[in-house]
Design a protein around this motif. Structure first.
Motif, PDB file in Angstrom:
ATOM      1  N   ASN A  41       0.846  -1.200   0.000  1.00 16.15           N
ATOM      2  CA  ASN A  41       0.000   0.000   0.000  1.00 16.15           C
ATOM      3  C   ASN A  41       0.882   1.251   0.000  1.00 16.15           C
ATOM      4  O   ASN A  41       1.886   1.326   0.722  1.00 16.15           O
ATOM      5  CB  ASN A  41      -0.898   0.007   1.234  1.00 16.15           C
ATOM      6  CG  ASN A  41      -1.960  -1.072   1.165  1.00 16.15           C
ATOM      7  OD1 ASN A  41      -2.974  -0.923   0.494  1.00 16.15           O
ATOM      8  ND2 ASN A  41      -1.713  -2.190   1.846  1.00 16.15           N
ATOM      9  N   LEU A  42       0.472   2.204  -0.804  1.00 21.81           N
ATOM     10  CA  LEU A  42       1.246   3.443  -0.954  1.00 21.81           C
ATOM     11  C   LEU A  42       0.380   4.616  -0.478  1.00 21.81           C
ATOM     12  O   LEU A  42      -0.779   4.749  -0.875  1.00 21.81           O
ATOM     13  CB  LEU A  42       1.638   3.643  -2.420  1.00 21.81           C
ATOM     14  CG  LEU A  42       2.770   4.628  -2.715  1.00 21.81           C
ATOM     15  CD1 LEU A  42       4.045   4.196  -2.024  1.00 21.81           C
ATOM     16  CD2 LEU A  42       2.998   4.725  -4.215  1.00 21.81           C
ATOM     17  N   SER A  43       0.934   5.464   0.386  1.00 19.77           N
ATOM     18  CA  SER A  43       0.180   6.626   0.887  1.00 19.77           C
ATOM     19  C   SER A  43       0.089   7.707  -0.187  1.00 19.77           C
ATOM     20  O   SER A  43       0.883   7.751  -1.131  1.00 19.77           O
ATOM     21  CB  SER A  43       0.855   7.198   2.140  1.00 19.77           C
ATOM     22  OG  SER A  43       2.050   7.865   1.793  1.00 19.77           O
ATOM     23  N   SER A  44      -0.871   8.587  -0.002  1.00 16.83           N
ATOM     24  CA  SER A  44      -1.060   9.682  -0.974  1.00 16.83           C
ATOM     25  C   SER A  44       0.103  10.666  -0.961  1.00 16.83           C
ATOM     26  O   SER A  44       0.296  11.416  -1.915  1.00 16.83           O
ATOM     27  CB  SER A  44      -2.362  10.424  -0.664  1.00 16.83           C
ATOM     28  OG  SER A  44      -2.308  10.988   0.644  1.00 16.83           O
ATOM     29  N   HIS A  45       0.901  10.676   0.112  1.00 16.44           N
ATOM     30  CA  HIS A  45       2.014  11.623   0.198  1.00 16.44           C
ATOM     31  C   HIS A  45       3.148  11.269  -0.753  1.00 16.44           C
ATOM     32  O   HIS A  45       3.969  12.129  -1.087  1.00 16.44           O
ATOM     33  CB  HIS A  45       2.537  11.682   1.636  1.00 16.44           C
ATOM     34  CG  HIS A  45       1.556  12.278   2.605  1.00 16.44           C
ATOM     35  ND1 HIS A  45       1.543  13.601   2.942  1.00 16.44           N
ATOM     36  CD2 HIS A  45       0.525  11.703   3.282  1.00 16.44           C
ATOM     37  CE1 HIS A  45       0.574  13.834   3.805  1.00 16.44           C
ATOM     38  NE2 HIS A  45      -0.063  12.695   4.037  1.00 16.44           N
ATOM     39  N   SER A  46       3.222  10.024  -1.186  1.00 16.23           N
ATOM     40  CA  SER A  46       4.278   9.625  -2.119  1.00 16.23           C
ATOM     41  C   SER A  46       3.847   9.766  -3.562  1.00 16.23           C
ATOM     42  O   SER A  46       4.689   9.803  -4.464  1.00 16.23           O
ATOM     43  CB  SER A  46       4.696   8.173  -1.853  1.00 16.23           C
ATOM     44  OG  SER A  46       5.342   8.068  -0.600  1.00 16.23           O
ATOM     45  N   ILE A  47       2.539   9.832  -3.790  1.00 16.29           N
ATOM     46  CA  ILE A  47       2.038   9.973  -5.165  1.00 16.29           C
ATOM     47  C   ILE A  47       2.390  11.367  -5.675  1.00 16.29           C
ATOM     48  O   ILE A  47       2.064  12.375  -5.048  1.00 16.29           O
ATOM     49  CB  ILE A  47       0.526   9.727  -5.218  1.00 16.29           C
ATOM     50  CG1 ILE A  47       0.238   8.279  -4.829  1.00 16.29           C
ATOM     51  CG2 ILE A  47      -0.027  10.035  -6.607  1.00 16.29           C
ATOM     52  CD1 ILE A  47      -1.236   7.937  -4.819  1.00 16.29           C
ATOM     53  N   GLY A  48       3.034  11.420  -6.795  1.00 17.95           N
ATOM     54  CA  GLY A  48       3.501  12.686  -7.352  1.00 17.95           C
ATOM     55  C   GLY A  48       4.957  12.968  -7.049  1.00 17.95           C
ATOM     56  O   GLY A  48       5.543  13.907  -7.603  1.00 17.95           O
ATOM     57  N   ASP A  49       5.575  12.159  -6.174  1.00 20.00           N
ATOM     58  CA  ASP A  49       6.985  12.333  -5.824  1.00 20.00           C
ATOM     59  C   ASP A  49       7.864  11.612  -6.856  1.00 20.00           C
ATOM     60  O   ASP A  49       7.945  10.391  -6.881  1.00 20.00           O
ATOM     61  CB  ASP A  49       7.223  11.784  -4.415  1.00 20.00           C
ATOM     62  CG  ASP A  49       8.656  12.008  -3.954  1.00 20.00           C
ATOM     63  OD1 ASP A  49       9.431  12.657  -4.704  1.00 20.00           O
ATOM     64  OD2 ASP A  49       8.997  11.545  -2.854  1.00 20.00           O
TER      65      ASP A  49
END
Length: 745
Positions: free
Chosen positions: A584-592
């Protein structure tokens, strides 16, 4: 708390700087305006001064000409009158005999007194008859007599001083003839004072003084105080100059403007004092300067008065901004702290309230509105929510905005039950109906943290305790109320210690990964597993994500945890060559972008097939910024990793964005939210929805996964609907490793 104090101080500094910048700009503008106005006024009044000086000079020239010409005309007429009188008397004397002449002379002398003196000189003995003659007994010795006899015509002779009175006299003399027989000389003597009185009465000079010069340039008369000039020769008799400058006083000078008397060689002199003219011009300049300075001073006073009013208005605005939220107009955290300080102080006084409660409120899922509809729509929605809450609050219960979607209410003289009742009413007001934003409904939740206010507390302690209660409410799933009493200070300390605990877990490997299998429903074989994060405590307990992830998000540690999970999952894949793992990937890493590079480096370093690693992305994380998320997912897809949408359907989005991702071949797996799966056997509507998702996935040639499969009846329906994979406790709980033999069914 220290972070919040710093942020508040930064906010105050920002507003103070804005106000100071605005005041400096207005002050600079005021100075520039006053300066420009002063320059314009200076130019205007300089022109005004020159104009009035020109007017003064023009008026002085006109007055000079008027007085000079008028004096010359009056003097010419008077001299002509005297000449006529003298000719008439001479003719009358010529027409009478010697016996009658004496009587006639006496009569004319009496009639011409006191302005004129009349004389008759007999040629036989030189006796002077008529008026008193103080110059001698023999008139034949006088110059006027000899010149009249010599010239046989009327002559004028001036500057003869009377030895008795000291006055100067002008003599007009003419010979008397009868049948070519010389009978004597008649003369009129006119005093200088008479000429002065004549000129002053007929044409008073406002410029200064008047003078009369005879044909030889002698001063015959002089008005004013300087009679000593009478009798002096100022001009050569042959000179034709119209302007004469003579010294006066100590270093001064006079300008004599000369006007010729018609029919005579005499001149009228209009005396002008250049010093007086210069003084008048200076007076004009000083008057203009005084008027201009007064005007500029009034303008400056008005401008700086306006600036002062603006300054105090800006200070008032600064105080308002310091104590109120700009968007909603509600009191802010600073205001709340001041109110708390005053309330705590009042608890120790006589007649104080029996108790007080502080409520911290946080809107659940409100960030989704900002992410999907934009911040402008989010601001309007926030004001709508504030209106809902204010309608519920009783009077004198002010709502304060702490920042973002967090609010607070200070209740006086209430107990825990009353505070919880009000919290329930607030939640009902916010959550009873979805919030319509541009025609789209958004269900909201409201998490409430409550704590008591005691006289032993400080404002910062109360705020920290209420903040901790709010985070406990959110950690328990949100949309609920949690009361944290003052006695549970250890809970507060534990909450404040989460940062060090999480950092220690990252440094020393206290985060544990458990793996729950996903089963291929067509073959019954294990196809992959999902990595689930746990936090191991010192006493050996395993904490679930909802118990620590809110604190990780609070302290900005989610990106580090995401990378930690990737590393541990890759280590698991090295130890289990036949497995595939989804993390699972948090939304804080999306776009990084750095995260994609990190994954690629880890895969290359461990020499693993990228298709063995998959990432589960939450629906809400994608919907917040679809365009940016889609491009980022494409970058991760190019690395070779698998991508899955987790908990699809649990959010508030439509199928349109999913279709767009499927058409771009970004997704590999669609995980249907367990909320739709767990009760499929009792809810036909959920069955239809799952069928629609499966149909859409098959059309795009993508795999589907049913979560929360915990009963056989549900498993049969899922298999009947054509779902590809299934995951849940029917097969296996999360374990330290996944294998076919660990499948329970």
């Amino acid at each position: 708390m220290e972070k919040e104090k710093v942020e508040r101080a930064s906010s105050m500094a920002y507003y103070t700087e804005k106000v100071e910048t605005s005041v400096r700009k207005v002050l600079f503008t005021t100075i520039v305006v006053v300066g420009l106005a002063g320059a314009l006024l200076l130019l205007y009044f300089a022109r005004y001064t020159r104009h009035h000086q020109e007017i003064f000079r023009s008026e002085m020239a006109r007055e000079l000409d008027a007085e000079g010409l008028s004096g010359a005309l009056v003097l010419g007429n008077t001299l002509g009158l005297y000449r006529g009188i003298l000719h008439a008397v001479s003719q009358e004397l010529a027409d009478h005999g010697p016996e009658e002449r004496d009587a006639l002379v006496e009569r004319w002398a009496q009639s011409l007194k006191p302005n004129l003196r009349f004389y008759y000189v007999r040629p036989s003995d030189g006796k002077v008859m008529g008026s008193a003659f103080p110059w001698g007994q023999d008139g034949r010795k006088e110059r006027w007599y000899s010149q009249a006899v010599e010239r046989h015509s009327l002559i004028t002779l001036s500057s003869l001083r009377d030895p008795v009175s000291g006055d100067f006299y002008v003599f007009m003399a003419t010979p008397v003839y009868h049948n070519n027989q010389f009978l004597g000389v008649t003369a009129l003597a006119v005093s200088s004072a008479s000429f002065c009185q004549l000129l002053s009465g007929q044409c008073p000079c406002r410029l200064g003084q008047l003078g009369v010069l005879d044909g030889d340039g002698y001063v015959v008369a002089w008005s004013g105080q300087h009679h000593d000039l009478v009798g002096s020769q100022l001009l050569d008799g042959n000179s034709f100059s119209d302007l004469l400058v003579i010294p006066h006083g100590y270093g001064g000078k006079w300008e004599l403007h000369l006007f010729e008397v018609p029919g005579w060689k005499w001149r009228v002199a209009v005396v002008v004092d250049p010093a007086a003219v210069e003084a008048k011009e200076r007076e004009i300049v000083l008057t203009s300067l005084a008027v201009g300075s007064s005007t500029w001073l009034l303008l400056a006073l008005f401008s700086f008065s306006v600036f002062t009013l603006y300054f105090f208005w800006q200070r008032k605005q600064l105080y308002f901004l310091a104590a109120h939220d700009f968007l909603t107009g509600l009191p802010n955290r600073y205001s709340l702290e001041m109110e708390l300080h005053g309330f705590i102080a009042s608890l120790s006084g006589p007649g104080s309230p029996r108790s007080g409660m502080l409520l911290f409120l946080d809107l659940d899922q409100f960030k989704l509105i900002n992410d999907t509809m934009g911040h402008t729509a989010g601001d309007r929605a926030l004001r709508t929510v504030v209106e809902r809450m204010c309608r519920v609050l009783p009077r004198k219960r002010s709502l304060a905005r702490l920042g973002g979607d967090e609010f607070a209410v200070l209740l006086e003289d209430v107990d825990v039950a009353e505070a919880e009742t009000l919290a329930a009413q607030l939640r009902e007001a916010v959550c009873s109906s979805p919030l319509l934003v541009q025609g789209r409904p958004f269900p909201l939740g409201l998490s409430v943290g409550i704590t008591a206010v005691t006289e032993k507390d400080t404002p910062l302690q109360v705020l920290a305790r209420a903040d901790e209660a709010l985070y406990l409410a959110k950690a328990e799933g949100g949309n609920r109320t949690v009361y944290l009493p003052p006695e549970r200070r250890e809970a507060l300390r534990e909450g404040e210690d989460w940062l060090s605990r999480l950092q220690d877990a990252l440094s020393h490997g206290h985060f544990i990964l458990l793996y729950q299998p996903m089963v291929n429903l067509h073959t019954g074989q294990l196809c992959c597993c999902e990595a689930l994060l746990r936090l191991k405590t010192k006493d050996g307990r395993m904490l679930l994500p909802h118990q620590f992830l809110p604190y990780a998000e609070r302290y900005g540690l989610l990106p580090r945890i995401d990378r930690y999970v990737v590393v541990r999952a890759l280590e698991y894949l090295l130890d289990h060559p036949g497995n595939r793992v989804f993390v699972n990937l948090s939304s804080h890493s999306i776009g990084d972008r750095d995260f994609i590079g990190f994954v690629k480096e880890q895969l290359e370093a461990k020499k693993l097939d990228p298709t063995r690693l998959g990432f589960e992305i939450s629906e809400q994380a994608v919907v917040r910024n679809p365009i940016k998320a889609k491009e980022w997912l494409k970058g991760l897809r190019r690395v070779g990793c698998l991508l899955a949408i987790d908990d699809f359907g649990a959010g508030h989005s439509s199928f349109s964005w999913l279709v767009e991702l499927l058409n771009d071949n970004v997704l590999d797996v669609i995980k249907i939210a367990g909320l739709f799966i767990k009760d499929l056997d009792t809810q036909p509507a959920m069955r239809a929805l799952v069928q629609a998702i499966v149909t859409l996935s098959r059309a795009a040639h993508k795999e589907t996964v049913a979560e929360w499969v915990e009963r056989e009846e549900v498993l049969e329906i899922v298999r009947e609907l054509g779902v590809d994979w299934a995951q849940g406790y029917w097969f296996s709980p999360p374990l330290f490793q996944c294998s076919q033999k660990n499948l329970g069914r």
